[in-house]
Scaffold this motif. Structure first.
Motif, PDB file in Angstrom:
ATOM      1  N   LYS A  30       0.861  -1.196   0.000  1.00 39.86           N
ATOM      2  CA  LYS A  30       0.000   0.000   0.000  1.00 39.86           C
ATOM      3  C   LYS A  30       0.894   1.241   0.000  1.00 39.86           C
ATOM      4  N   VAL A  31       0.756   2.019  -1.063  1.00 38.60           N
ATOM      5  CA  VAL A  31       1.626   3.177  -1.298  1.00 38.60           C
ATOM      6  C   VAL A  31       0.786   4.443  -1.312  1.00 38.60           C
ATOM      7  N   ALA A  32       1.316   5.518  -0.758  1.00 33.42           N
ATOM      8  CA  ALA A  32       0.622   6.809  -0.803  1.00 33.42           C
ATOM      9  C   ALA A  32       1.339   7.765  -1.744  1.00 33.42           C
ATOM     10  N   VAL A  33       0.554   8.494  -2.542  1.00 32.26           N
ATOM     11  CA  VAL A  33       1.041   9.638  -3.301  1.00 32.26           C
ATOM     12  C   VAL A  33       0.195  10.831  -2.880  1.00 32.26           C
ATOM     13  N   ASP A  34       0.678  12.030  -3.172  1.00 26.84           N
ATOM     14  CA  ASP A  34       0.036  13.201  -2.563  1.00 26.84           C
ATOM     15  C   ASP A  34      -0.942  13.952  -3.462  1.00 26.84           C
ATOM     16  N   SER A  35      -1.161  13.487  -4.672  1.00 26.21           N
ATOM     17  CA  SER A  35      -2.184  14.148  -5.484  1.00 26.21           C
ATOM     18  C   SER A  35      -2.709  13.195  -6.541  1.00 26.21           C
ATOM     19  N   ASN A  36      -3.791  13.614  -7.177  1.00 28.71           N
ATOM     20  CA  ASN A  36      -4.488  12.751  -8.123  1.00 28.71           C
ATOM     21  C   ASN A  36      -3.660  12.497  -9.375  1.00 28.71           C
ATOM     22  N   LEU A  37      -3.969  11.434 -10.074  1.00 25.72           N
ATOM     23  CA  LEU A  37      -3.367  11.128 -11.363  1.00 25.72           C
ATOM     24  C   LEU A  37      -4.344  11.615 -12.426  1.00 25.72           C
ATOM     25  N   ASN A  38      -3.898  12.583 -13.239  1.00 23.53           N
ATOM     26  CA  ASN A  38      -4.820  13.177 -14.207  1.00 23.53           C
ATOM     27  C   ASN A  38      -4.949  12.356 -15.481  1.00 23.53           C
ATOM     28  N   THR A  39      -3.977  11.517 -15.746  1.00 17.32           N
ATOM     29  CA  THR A  39      -4.070  10.622 -16.903  1.00 17.32           C
ATOM     30  C   THR A  39      -3.235   9.389 -16.646  1.00 17.32           C
ATOM     31  N   LEU A  40      -3.596   8.295 -17.293  1.00 13.10           N
ATOM     32  CA  LEU A  40      -2.805   7.066 -17.219  1.00 13.10           C
ATOM     33  C   LEU A  40      -2.148   6.767 -18.562  1.00 13.10           C
ATOM     34  N   ASP A  41      -2.215   7.729 -19.478  1.00 17.62           N
ATOM     35  CA  ASP A  41      -1.600   7.628 -20.803  1.00 17.62           C
ATOM     36  C   ASP A  41      -0.175   8.165 -20.705  1.00 17.62           C
ATOM     37  N   ALA A 169      -4.506   0.000 -29.000  1.00 16.04           N
ATOM     38  CA  ALA A 169      -5.245   0.442 -27.805  1.00 16.04           C
ATOM     39  C   ALA A 169      -4.917   1.889 -27.453  1.00 16.04           C
ATOM     40  N   LEU A 170      -4.518   2.668 -28.455  1.00 11.69           N
ATOM     41  CA  LEU A 170      -4.074   4.039 -28.189  1.00 11.69           C
ATOM     42  C   LEU A 170      -5.191   4.919 -27.626  1.00 11.69           C
ATOM     43  N   ASP A 171      -6.402   4.707 -28.075  1.00 10.89           N
ATOM     44  CA  ASP A 171      -7.505   5.602 -27.695  1.00 10.89           C
ATOM     45  C   ASP A 171      -8.025   5.366 -26.280  1.00 10.89           C
ATOM     46  N   THR A 172      -7.638   4.271 -25.653  1.00 15.30           N
ATOM     47  CA  THR A 172      -8.180   3.962 -24.324  1.00 15.30           C
ATOM     48  C   THR A 172      -7.123   3.975 -23.225  1.00 15.30           C
ATOM     49  N   LEU A 173      -5.903   4.421 -23.561  1.00 16.63           N
ATOM     50  CA  LEU A 173      -4.817   4.372 -22.581  1.00 16.63           C
ATOM     51  C   LEU A 173      -5.071   5.234 -21.354  1.00 16.63           C
ATOM     52  N   ALA A 174      -5.751   6.365 -21.544  1.00 14.95           N
ATOM     53  CA  ALA A 174      -5.941   7.300 -20.437  1.00 14.95           C
ATOM     54  C   ALA A 174      -6.760   6.707 -19.299  1.00 14.95           C
ATOM     55  N   SER A 175      -7.670   5.803 -19.620  1.00 15.05           N
ATOM     56  CA  SER A 175      -8.545   5.244 -18.586  1.00 15.05           C
ATOM     57  C   SER A 175      -8.362   3.744 -18.403  1.00 15.05           C
ATOM     58  N   ASN A 176      -7.794   3.077 -19.396  1.00 12.86           N
ATOM     59  CA  ASN A 176      -7.586   1.626 -19.317  1.00 12.86           C
ATOM     60  C   ASN A 176      -6.213   1.288 -19.881  1.00 12.86           C
ATOM     61  N   PRO A 177      -5.156   1.625 -19.137  1.00  8.92           N
ATOM     62  CA  PRO A 177      -3.803   1.461 -19.668  1.00  8.92           C
ATOM     63  C   PRO A 177      -3.409   0.001 -19.845  1.00  8.92           C
ATOM     64  N   VAL A 178      -2.797  -0.282 -20.989  1.00 10.24           N
ATOM     65  CA  VAL A 178      -2.307  -1.629 -21.299  1.00 10.24           C
ATOM     66  C   VAL A 178      -0.840  -1.508 -21.686  1.00 10.24           C
ATOM     67  N   GLY A 179       0.022  -2.105 -20.886  1.00 11.22           N
ATOM     68  CA  GLY A 179       1.450  -2.028 -21.174  1.00 11.22           C
ATOM     69  C   GLY A 179       2.084  -3.398 -21.137  1.00 11.22           C
ATOM     70  N   THR A 180       3.394  -3.420 -20.972  1.00 10.11           N
ATOM     71  CA  THR A 180       4.147  -4.666 -20.826  1.00 10.11           C
ATOM     72  C   THR A 180       4.765  -4.760 -19.435  1.00 10.11           C
ATOM     73  N   GLY A 181       4.424  -3.815 -18.563  1.00  6.90           N
ATOM     74  CA  GLY A 181       5.094  -3.638 -17.283  1.00  6.90           C
ATOM     75  C   GLY A 181       4.896  -4.767 -16.293  1.00  6.90           C
ATOM     76  N   PRO A 182       5.595  -4.712 -15.155  1.00  6.10           N
ATOM     77  CA  PRO A 182       5.513  -5.773 -14.155  1.00  6.10           C
ATOM     78  C   PRO A 182       4.149  -5.902 -13.503  1.00  6.10           C
ATOM     79  N   PHE A 183       3.354  -4.844 -13.595  1.00  6.51           N
ATOM     80  CA  PHE A 183       2.007  -4.896 -13.025  1.00  6.51           C
ATOM     81  C   PHE A 183       0.990  -4.507 -14.093  1.00  6.51           C
TER      82      PHE A 183
END
Length: 500
Positions: A30-41, A169-183
């Motif tokens: 469980k990690v805390a950050v101090d402000s909102n994320l405005n985009t996931l793109d 999946a370029l058009d949906t990255l901001a709200s439904n990000p799909v990557g190759t990352g560890p999570f």
């Protein structure tokens, strides 16, 4: 007898199930950050909290390691021509996006093409303006041809916004990000939390160790420290300086710190009066005592500097004196600029960014003796990004470390730099020549000389004032294992686990 054996087997299965559930729960960080994320793109990200998500969900072709060396990431290797104008990247095979499709060369081309498109609005666009053409040599080989030699081209792919994304999946990255990352993405409730889970097909064997990460958005520092102390949180990302001593004094917590090139700055928009006059900008810079500001804003958890190049870097210009604050000289400069009695101005600071708020107050007090009356106005961060950054004449802003010295200064000081156009609108052909020359430097000695001159010109022209670079500090529970703070402020959780 049989019944007893069955009952014992059921009980054992129940206990094993309970053990498994406990182990699963222990694998949630469980990690805390101090402000909102405005985009996931990733291409459109601008804030540090968003970069946290970028590092968990996506990969670049290259990666900046904790020792600031360049490592392979999605590219297993790369090579360049002798003239540094043709670069070829060889992609790892079998790397899959979270959707299950294999990543290939066409995804790399789509990612960079999108960053280059002005309509995307990516701050990384300026980095890739140097690309003349690019092509897929085969399904896992990409070739870039540059307009001019550039020795640091591979480092650009370790930048936060240059994460490789799926072309379908370029058009949906901001709200439904799909990557190759560890999570991989699970859910996002704006203003509350983002949840990601372990990518079971991640290409690094045995990683990540965690089952799940919950990113909680907690703007108040006191709430973060209290939650760390009680165990509601495991890690507070980018702990503000005012909380570091309290974390250090708590037995079940530790403060993980590392020097960075992250900086805050006093932005003077050169298209607005009175900051369109270089003499006024110099007067402001002359009146400010950078050592005092570092103590006030950071409680000493940082180092005074001239530009985004940190004092720890070999290119730092040690011959330039750090400004100690000279209000008498500043008043003289103002009189020469037509302001013998000074002037009054509003300075905007982003609310909730404590160091920047303290920096604003320090600027107000230090400019008083020079005859400049500063009215500090705190603005909600979302309003700051929308209405102040890039628009107001005088404000406090801040930026995170970049992977190379070129990407640390070029976007801010070159007349065509993306951040320059969004902040202070500075233009000097001599500066452009220095920065373009540094990109093509054939030796470390030549690069050091040119960047030394860049720093001197930045101090002379004073498009803004960069008083310090900041130490990156994370508040970490003693239960967390395998975590190290990264000088790029990345949240690297691949090797992290959580004990009971």
């Amino acid at each position: 007898m049989v019944k007893r054996l069955v009952a014992r087997a059921v009980l054992s299965a129940f206990l094993l199930s309970g053990t498994a559930l406990s182990a699963h729960a222990a694998g949630t960080l469980k990690v805390a950050v101090d402000s909102n994320l405005n985009t996931l793109d990733p291409a459109k990200m601008k804030g540090g909290q968003e970069y946290v998500a970028a590092y968990l969900l996506f990969n670049g072709l290259t990666a900046i390691a904790a020792d600031m060396t360049l490592k392979p990431d999605l590219a297993e290797r790369w090579e360049h021509s002798a003239d540094l104008k043709t670069w070829t990247f060889f992609l790892k095979k079998g790397v899959k996006f979270h959707s299950g499709r294999e990543m290939d060369a066409e995804d790399v081309l789509a990612t960079i093409t999108r960053i280059q498109d002005k309509a995307t609005g990516s701050t990384a666009r300026v980095n890739f303006e140097i690309v003349e053409s690019m092509k897929a040599v085969d399904s896992h080989t990409v070739e870039f041809t540059l307009k001019s030699p550039y020795s640091g081209f591979a480092e650009l792919f370790g930048e936060r916004q240059a994460r490789i994304v799926p072309r379908d999946a370029l058009d949906t990255l901001a709200s439904n990000p799909v990557g190759t990352g560890p999570f991989q993405f699970v859910s996002f409730a704006p203003g509350d939390r983002m949840v990601v889970k372990r990518n079971p097909t991640y290409f690094e064997a045995g990683l990540p160790k965690l089952d799940e990460v919950v990113i909680r958005i907690l703007p108040e520092t006191a709430s973060q420290v209290a939650a760390l102390t009680t165990g509601e949180l495991d890690l507070a990302w980018n702990l503000p300086p005012e909380a570091v001593d309290k974390v250090k004094a708590t037995s079940n917590l530790k403060a993980e710190a590392v020097p960075t090139s992250t900086w805050d700055g006093v932005i003077m928009n050169g298209t607005t009066k009175p900051f369109d006059d270089v003499r006024v900008r110099r007067a402001v810079a002359t009146a400010l005592d950078k050592q005092a500001i570092t103590q006030i804003a950071l409680f000493g958890y940082g180092t005074p500097t001239h530009s985004p190049i940190p004092p720890s870097h070999p290119y730092f210009n040690k011959d330039l004196p750090i400004a100690k604050g000279d209000p008498a000289a500043a008043k003289k400069m103002l009189a020469e600029a037509g302001y013998p009695n000074g002037f009054e101005v509003t300075l905007y600071t982003p609310a909730g960014r404590a160091t920047r708020e303290r920096l604003g107050l320090a600027v107000r007090e230090l400019l008083k003796p020079a005859g400049i009356t500063v009215n500090v106005q705190r603005v909600p961060f979302d309003v700051f990004l929308k209405d102040i950054e890039g628009k107001a004449g005088f404000y406090i802003d801040g930026f995170f470390s970049r992977p190379t010295i070129d990407t640390s200064v070029y976007p801010w000081y070159h007349s065509r730099g993306s951040w320059n156009a969004a902040l202070w609108n500075y233009a000097n052909p001599a500066m452009d020549k220095l920065l373009d020359g540094a990109r093509q430097a054939s030796s470390e000695e030549e690069a050091k000389k040119l960047y030394g001159e860049v720093q001197a010109l930045a101090v002379q022209d004073a498009p803004g004032v960069i008083p310090y670079v900041i130490n990156h500090v994370n508040g970490v529970s003693a239960r967390v294992q395998g975590f190290t703070s990264h000088p790029m402020m990345f949240l690297d959780l691949r090797n992290v686990s959580v004990g009971q």
